[in-house]
Motif scaffolding. Structure first.
Motif, PDB file in Angstrom:
ATOM      1  N   ASN A   1       0.831  -1.217   0.000  1.00 41.47           N
ATOM      2  CA  ASN A   1       0.000   0.000   0.000  1.00 41.47           C
ATOM      3  C   ASN A   1       0.853   1.250   0.000  1.00 41.47           C
ATOM      4  OD1 ASN A   1      -2.248  -1.532   0.055  1.00 41.47           O
ATOM      5  ND2 ASN A   1      -2.706  -1.213   2.222  1.00 41.47           N
ATOM      6  N   ILE A   2       1.954   1.212   0.749  1.00 44.26           N
ATOM      7  CA  ILE A   2       2.812   2.390   0.838  1.00 44.26           C
ATOM      8  C   ILE A   2       3.386   2.719  -0.538  1.00 44.26           C
ATOM      9  CG2 ILE A   2       5.009   3.207   1.769  1.00 44.26           C
ATOM     10  CD1 ILE A   2       4.234   1.817   4.389  1.00 44.26           C
ATOM     11  N   VAL A   3       3.801   1.677  -1.274  1.00 45.46           N
ATOM     12  CA  VAL A   3       4.343   1.924  -2.613  1.00 45.46           C
ATOM     13  C   VAL A   3       3.241   2.442  -3.534  1.00 45.46           C
ATOM     14  CG1 VAL A   3       5.355   0.833  -4.622  1.00 45.46           C
ATOM     15  CG2 VAL A   3       6.204   0.272  -2.374  1.00 45.46           C
ATOM     16  N   GLU A   4       2.047   1.850  -3.432  1.00 44.41           N
ATOM     17  CA  GLU A   4       0.973   2.274  -4.332  1.00 44.41           C
ATOM     18  C   GLU A   4       0.506   3.695  -4.038  1.00 44.41           C
ATOM     19  OE1 GLU A   4      -1.632  -0.988  -3.975  1.00 44.41           O
ATOM     20  OE2 GLU A   4      -0.620  -2.091  -5.584  1.00 44.41           O
ATOM     21  N   ALA A   5       0.664   4.144  -2.802  1.00 46.33           N
ATOM     22  CA  ALA A   5       0.293   5.518  -2.468  1.00 46.33           C
ATOM     23  C   ALA A   5       1.209   6.532  -3.147  1.00 46.33           C
ATOM     24  CB  ALA A   5       0.345   5.711  -0.955  1.00 46.33           C
ATOM     25  N   GLN A   6       2.359   6.075  -3.643  1.00 44.19           N
ATOM     26  CA  GLN A   6       3.314   6.994  -4.265  1.00 44.19           C
ATOM     27  C   GLN A   6       3.292   6.885  -5.779  1.00 44.19           C
ATOM     28  OE1 GLN A   6       7.138   7.041  -1.986  1.00 44.19           O
ATOM     29  NE2 GLN A   6       6.260   5.241  -1.047  1.00 44.19           N
ATOM     30  N   ALA A   7       2.199   6.407  -6.340  1.00 44.81           N
ATOM     31  CA  ALA A   7       2.123   6.230  -7.789  1.00 44.81           C
ATOM     32  C   ALA A   7       1.978   7.574  -8.499  1.00 44.81           C
ATOM     33  CB  ALA A   7       0.944   5.326  -8.133  1.00 44.81           C
ATOM     34  N   GLY A   8       2.338   7.607  -9.788  1.00 45.95           N
ATOM     35  CA  GLY A   8       2.047   8.786 -10.597  1.00 45.95           C
ATOM     36  C   GLY A   8       3.259   9.520 -11.096  1.00 45.95           C
ATOM     37  N   GLY A   9       4.364   9.481 -10.378  1.00 45.08           N
ATOM     38  CA  GLY A   9       5.541  10.224 -10.818  1.00 45.08           C
ATOM     39  C   GLY A   9       6.350  10.621  -9.607  1.00 45.08           C
ATOM     40  N   PHE A  10       7.543  11.150  -9.857  1.00 49.70           N
ATOM     41  CA  PHE A  10       8.441  11.355  -8.712  1.00 49.70           C
ATOM     42  C   PHE A  10       7.914  12.409  -7.746  1.00 49.70           C
ATOM     43  CE2 PHE A  10      10.047  14.417 -11.811  1.00 49.70           C
ATOM     44  CZ  PHE A  10      10.229  15.538 -11.024  1.00 49.70           C
TER      45      PHE A  10
END
Lengths: 390, 124
Positions: free
Chosen positions: A196-205
């Motif tokens: 979940n933590i990784v998926e919360a940072q989706a979209g770009g840097f």
């Protein structure tokens, strides 16, 4: 599935294909065995590569060629080292506690491998998705301290014991700011699950946690603590060869020494992997256009950057003094990490941009103030005299 | 049969990780037995303390300062463990709960300041 997705999920597809040969009853267990073997295989070979990279890199930094005799450009050096370690005599001191002395390297390598079970190394590529992943990581990681003390106590050597006591003092001190730095991410994502933590940072840097005021400070704190937790320079006091021979490693030879060495690198890579997962988007690509590159390649690319950074820092910075080491953990990183949690809370509740100026001002004040306080506690002995070698 | 709980992975991985270091250690033992029998002696198997003969017992008494650090660590670590469930639930908490948590953190921070003031955090 498109070709890109196929390459992205290749490890998972390979695992499913291999599992399909077994009866249905055994399949989940075989899948687990394959994941375990894959983690050990991949990270043990990365360990071999990073020892070579370290020796080559340190050689470049110190203006010498580094290993260049075994194979082309010394590429086979790790293999030669492994064989040498295998056929080297295993000397156990007569007065040592034989059982502890034998168990310590094994008890060290098991937790350093187990932490990899909650690290997501790619999209859907995680050995065990666990709701308490972050907590499990730190809990298992902390048990390595016990093994280091076993090594120091079991060797029955004054230097070993001193080294292991130093190691424990250092590791428990740096564990606090590290866990508190991770708490900020838990605050922001409301989840302890690494996926979940990784998926919360989706979209770009710009969505990565490192690009928020609290995230940047937490990443720095986490990275300094990671250096200290893996006993790497400039925090290598437990193994300070000019003071303690080799600390808790003094009485180890042969493959037991290699196991300690491997555990150090595995720990270093695991903690870097956690830093990537928490703050640098895990396996996410920095730009959405770059999504065609497989997710696991992004993870390992980021990991390689971290390992290079570790090597670079080892080649550049001198070792800290013991009191500086403890002061940095307790009087600088810990208050900063506590303040940082408050700022992360403010950030989550105030929906973004308002928190920027407040965070920057408060963190700036805290860093400058604590820094001046620590500088003031330095013993002053008149004017400094510098002597240079001719 | 139902699928086993995914947490069995820790057990399987633990067993594999335990076998993994034992294989090279066993190979090394085999090498000693076949090709290079060990010849232990009193000098060779003495502890290495920079070449000088080891004096007295190595299992020494430790400075009390290490224990002070350990006690402060224990307190702050327990605080961190309390912070983790709070942090995971933070987004949906009412303002009263957050103020209560702030007091808790401030109490522990005050303890840290106290330990700092008493000089427990000075390395001597």
């Amino acid at each position: 599935m498109t070709l890109v997705e196929r390459i992205d999920q290749a490890p998972l597809l390979l695992q499913r294909w291999a599992v399909s040969f077994f009866p249905a009853l055994l399949q989940p267990w075989v899948a687990m065995l394959i994941s375990a073997a894959a983690i050990i295989g991949v990270f043990a070979s990365l360990f071999a590569l990073s020892t070579l990279a370290e020796r080559k890199g340190l050689g470049r930094i110190q203006n010498r060629p580094g290993p260049n005799r075994v194979g082309p450009f010394g590429m086979l050096q790790p293999l030669a080292d492994g064989i040498k370690m295998l056929i080297k005599e295993d000397i156990v001191p007569l007065r040592a506690d034989k059982v502890l002395h034998f168990l310590a390297p094994i008890a060290l390598i098991v937790p350093s491998l187990l932490v990899y079970s909650v690290l997501p190394i790619g999209r859907n590529l995680i050995a065990m998705q666990c709701q308490l992943g972050v907590l499990l990581f730190f809990a298992i990681g902390a048990s390595t301290e016990l093994s280091i003390f076993m090594a120091g106590w079991g060797s029955h050597n004054k230097y070993s014991l001193l080294g292991s006591i130093r190691a424990i003092a250092q590791m428990i001190s740096y564990e606090l700011p590290m866990v508190l730095a991770a708490v900020t991410v838990i605050l922001a994502t409301s989840s302890l699950d690494t996926v979940n933590i990784v998926e919360a940072q989706a979209g770009g840097f710009w969505a990565w946690h490192a690009f928020t005021p609290w995230g940047a400070i937490a990443l720095l704190t986490f990275f300094i603590c990671a250096l200290a937790e893996s006993n790497r320079a400039p925090f290598d006091l437990p193994e300070a060869e000019s003071e303690l021979i080799a600390g808790h490693l003094t009485e180890y030879s042969g493959f037991k020494y290699a196991l300690f060495f491997m555990a150090e690198y595995l720990g270093m890579m695991a903690i870097s992997g956690m830093a990537i997962t928490l703050f640098l988007g895990g396996w996410q690509a920095p730009l959405p256009i770059l999504n065609f590159i497989p997710s696991w390649m992004w993870f390992f690319g980021k990991l390689a950057c971290f390992v290079v950074l570790f090597i670079w820092i080892r080649g550049t910075l001198p070792r800290l003094r013991a009191d500086q080491l403890m002061n940095l953990a307790w009087k600088f990183l810990l208050p900063i990490a506590l303040l940082n949690i408050g700022l992360a809370g403010l950030w989550v509740k105030s929906s973004g941009w308002i928190a920027w100026p407040i965070s920057v001002i408060l963190l700036g004040l805290a860093i400058v103030g604590l820094g001046r306080l620590l500088r003031g506690s330095r013993p002053r002995g008149g004017k400094r005299i510098y002597r240079y070698a001719d | 049969m139902d699928n086993p709980s995914p947490y069995w992975f820790l057990v399987v991985f633990g067993a594999v990780a335990l076998v993994f270091p034992l294989i090279p250690l066993g190979l090394a033992r085999l090498w000693f037995l076949v090709f290079s029998p060990q010849k232990p002696s009193k000098e060779k198997n003495a502890v290495y303390e920079c070449g000088l003969e080891s004096k007295g017992d190595s299992w020494l008494q430790m400075k009390v300062h290490y224990y002070l650090y350990a006690i402060v660590f224990l307190i702050v670590d327990v605080e961190a463990v309390f912070l983790i469930p709070f942090a995971a639930a933070y987004a949906s908490l009412p303002i009263g709960a957050i103020v209560a948590m702030l007091f808790f953190v401030l109490l522990v921070a005050e303890g840290l300041v106290w330990a700092w003031g008493r000089g427990f955090l000075e390395w001597k």
